[in-house]
Design a protein around this motif. Sequence first.
Motif, PDB file in Angstrom:
ATOM      1  N   UNK A  56      43.698  37.065  42.035  1.00 49.44           N
ATOM      2  CA  UNK A  56      43.067  35.990  41.252  1.00 49.44           C
ATOM      3  C   UNK A  56      44.114  35.091  40.615  1.00 49.44           C
ATOM      4  N   UNK A  57      43.740  33.854  40.417  1.00 47.61           N
ATOM      5  CA  UNK A  57      44.614  32.885  39.743  1.00 47.61           C
ATOM      6  C   UNK A  57      45.002  33.423  38.369  1.00 47.61           C
ATOM      7  N   UNK A  58      46.265  33.326  38.052  1.00 54.55           N
ATOM      8  CA  UNK A  58      46.753  33.777  36.751  1.00 54.55           C
ATOM      9  C   UNK A  58      47.259  35.208  36.744  1.00 54.55           C
ATOM     10  N   UNK A  59      47.158  35.899  37.875  1.00 54.28           N
ATOM     11  CA  UNK A  59      47.635  37.287  37.929  1.00 54.28           C
ATOM     12  C   UNK A  59      48.888  37.425  38.797  1.00 54.28           C
ATOM     13  N   UNK A  60      49.517  36.306  39.111  1.00 52.24           N
ATOM     14  CA  UNK A  60      50.676  36.329  40.009  1.00 52.24           C
ATOM     15  C   UNK A  60      51.787  37.233  39.481  1.00 52.24           C
ATOM     16  N   UNK A  61      51.977  37.269  38.170  1.00 52.21           N
ATOM     17  CA  UNK A  61      53.042  38.111  37.598  1.00 52.21           C
ATOM     18  C   UNK A  61      52.623  39.572  37.531  1.00 52.21           C
ATOM     19  N   UNK A  62      51.343  39.846  37.785  1.00 50.71           N
ATOM     20  CA  UNK A  62      50.824  41.198  37.754  1.00 50.71           C
ATOM     21  C   UNK A  62      49.883  41.399  36.588  1.00 50.71           C
ATOM     22  N   UNK A  63      49.369  42.604  36.491  1.00 49.38           N
ATOM     23  CA  UNK A  63      48.468  42.972  35.393  1.00 49.38           C
ATOM     24  C   UNK A  63      48.921  44.312  34.840  1.00 49.38           C
ATOM     25  N   UNK A  64      48.816  44.464  33.532  1.00 49.20           N
ATOM     26  CA  UNK A  64      49.092  45.759  32.932  1.00 49.20           C
ATOM     27  C   UNK A  64      48.112  46.790  33.457  1.00 49.20           C
ATOM     28  N   UNK A  65      48.536  48.041  33.490  1.00 54.62           N
ATOM     29  CA  UNK A  65      47.680  49.100  34.022  1.00 54.62           C
ATOM     30  C   UNK A  65      46.371  49.170  33.229  1.00 54.62           C
ATOM     31  N   UNK A  66      46.454  49.134  31.909  1.00 50.09           N
ATOM     32  CA  UNK A  66      45.249  49.186  31.088  1.00 50.09           C
ATOM     33  C   UNK A  66      44.345  47.993  31.320  1.00 50.09           C
ATOM     34  N   UNK A  67      44.952  46.814  31.431  1.00 56.18           N
ATOM     35  CA  UNK A  67      44.199  45.580  31.672  1.00 56.18           C
ATOM     36  C   UNK A  67      43.481  45.658  33.027  1.00 56.18           C
ATOM     37  N   UNK A  68      44.179  46.151  34.047  1.00 58.55           N
ATOM     38  CA  UNK A  68      43.588  46.285  35.378  1.00 58.55           C
ATOM     39  C   UNK A  68      42.468  47.325  35.363  1.00 58.55           C
ATOM     40  N   UNK A  69      42.674  48.432  34.667  1.00 57.11           N
ATOM     41  CA  UNK A  69      41.641  49.471  34.560  1.00 57.11           C
ATOM     42  C   UNK A  69      40.393  48.908  33.883  1.00 57.11           C
ATOM     43  N   UNK A  70      40.571  48.154  32.810  1.00 52.55           N
ATOM     44  CA  UNK A  70      39.417  47.552  32.118  1.00 52.55           C
ATOM     45  C   UNK A  70      38.705  46.546  33.025  1.00 52.55           C
ATOM     46  N   UNK A  71      39.474  45.729  33.745  1.00 57.53           N
ATOM     47  CA  UNK A  71      38.878  44.729  34.626  1.00 57.53           C
ATOM     48  C   UNK A  71      38.041  45.403  35.722  1.00 57.53           C
ATOM     49  N   UNK A  72      38.575  46.467  36.299  1.00 51.97           N
ATOM     50  CA  UNK A  72      37.882  47.174  37.379  1.00 51.97           C
ATOM     51  C   UNK A  72      36.848  48.175  36.853  1.00 51.97           C
ATOM     52  N   UNK A  73      36.885  48.417  35.533  1.00 55.99           N
ATOM     53  CA  UNK A  73      35.977  49.360  34.882  1.00 55.99           C
ATOM     54  C   UNK A  73      36.133  50.772  35.428  1.00 55.99           C
ATOM     55  N   UNK A  74      37.393  51.193  35.540  1.00 60.10           N
ATOM     56  CA  UNK A  74      37.723  52.549  35.951  1.00 60.10           C
ATOM     57  C   UNK A  74      38.638  53.151  34.895  1.00 60.10           C
ATOM     58  N   UNK A  75      38.795  54.459  34.939  1.00 58.93           N
ATOM     59  CA  UNK A  75      39.694  55.092  33.987  1.00 58.93           C
ATOM     60  C   UNK A  75      41.138  54.837  34.403  1.00 58.93           C
ATOM     61  N   UNK A  76      42.020  54.859  33.425  1.00 60.44           N
ATOM     62  CA  UNK A  76      43.449  54.697  33.723  1.00 60.44           C
ATOM     63  C   UNK A  76      43.914  55.813  34.644  1.00 60.44           C
ATOM     64  N   UNK A  77      43.379  56.993  34.448  1.00 57.10           N
ATOM     65  CA  UNK A  77      43.753  58.151  35.267  1.00 57.10           C
ATOM     66  C   UNK A  77      43.391  57.903  36.736  1.00 57.10           C
ATOM     67  N   UNK A  78      42.172  57.449  37.000  1.00 55.52           N
ATOM     68  CA  UNK A  78      41.775  57.163  38.388  1.00 55.52           C
ATOM     69  C   UNK A  78      42.599  56.024  38.971  1.00 55.52           C
ATOM     70  N   UNK A  79      42.857  54.998  38.164  1.00 59.24           N
ATOM     71  CA  UNK A  79      43.641  53.861  38.634  1.00 59.24           C
ATOM     72  C   UNK A  79      45.071  54.285  38.933  1.00 59.24           C
ATOM     73  N   UNK A  80      45.612  55.164  38.129  1.00 62.08           N
ATOM     74  CA  UNK A  80      46.987  55.615  38.311  1.00 62.08           C
ATOM     75  C   UNK A  80      47.199  56.234  39.694  1.00 62.08           C
ATOM     76  N   UNK A  81      46.287  57.106  40.113  1.00 68.24           N
ATOM     77  CA  UNK A  81      46.392  57.715  41.440  1.00 68.24           C
ATOM     78  C   UNK A  81      46.252  56.680  42.544  1.00 68.24           C
ATOM     79  N   UNK A  82      45.334  55.769  42.373  1.00 61.93           N
ATOM     80  CA  UNK A  82      45.102  54.712  43.353  1.00 61.93           C
ATOM     81  C   UNK A  82      46.328  53.807  43.479  1.00 61.93           C
ATOM     82  N   UNK A  83      46.875  53.391  42.343  1.00 60.24           N
ATOM     83  CA  UNK A  83      48.063  52.532  42.348  1.00 60.24           C
ATOM     84  C   UNK A  83      49.239  53.267  42.984  1.00 60.24           C
ATOM     85  N   UNK A  84      49.362  54.557  42.711  1.00 59.44           N
ATOM     86  CA  UNK A  84      50.432  55.352  43.320  1.00 59.44           C
ATOM     87  C   UNK A  84      50.361  55.341  44.841  1.00 59.44           C
TER      88      UNK A  84
END
Length: 176
Positions: A56-84
């Motif tokens: 998405x526009x404005x995310x070129x530099x990336x997103x914080x893990x917490x911010x991405x988890x909130x946006x996707x509405x998943x737990x940080x723990x689930x996102x962490x494994x996925x990002x890994x």
Amino acid sequence: MDNPKEKTQVAEHELANRIFFKLYQCANMLHKTGSRAVEEQGLTTQQWAVLGALSRRGTERGMGVGELARYLMVSRQNLSGLVGRMERDGHVELVADPLDRRSRLVRMTETGGRIWREEAQANIQRYYDQALAEFSVGDRAHLLHYLLKLLDNMQTIDQSSGADDDGEANETAQAK
């Protein structure tokens, strides 16, 4: 004599039960058929969602893990494994946040961007066309409207439960 109010409540409950069961089935079919749509690119629907969020526009530099988890509405723990897994596959990278060197940003790699833009988009569009076949533009707008309304209500429930991003009861909320 039957109580009309009671009958109405029973009918409303049965209708709600059918709605939520159909949502559950739709979520399962989205995962199954959506993953099939992007399997050529080595993606799952969850990875598709991450790349979509990071494209998405404005995310070129990336997103914080917490911010991405909130946006996707998943737990940080689930996102962490996925990002890994996505980092291992070269789709994303974790980089230091230039504004706060202690924080990490999830950023799409050049390879991830190429896969997203040049390979996955045709399959995703074909999937959308098939899944929304026979839906008019009006039907799609109404569906989006009602899903947003339902999501808003569910977010209110989530916030009032005092749960944090990982679904754990938050000590501050428990203390109240």
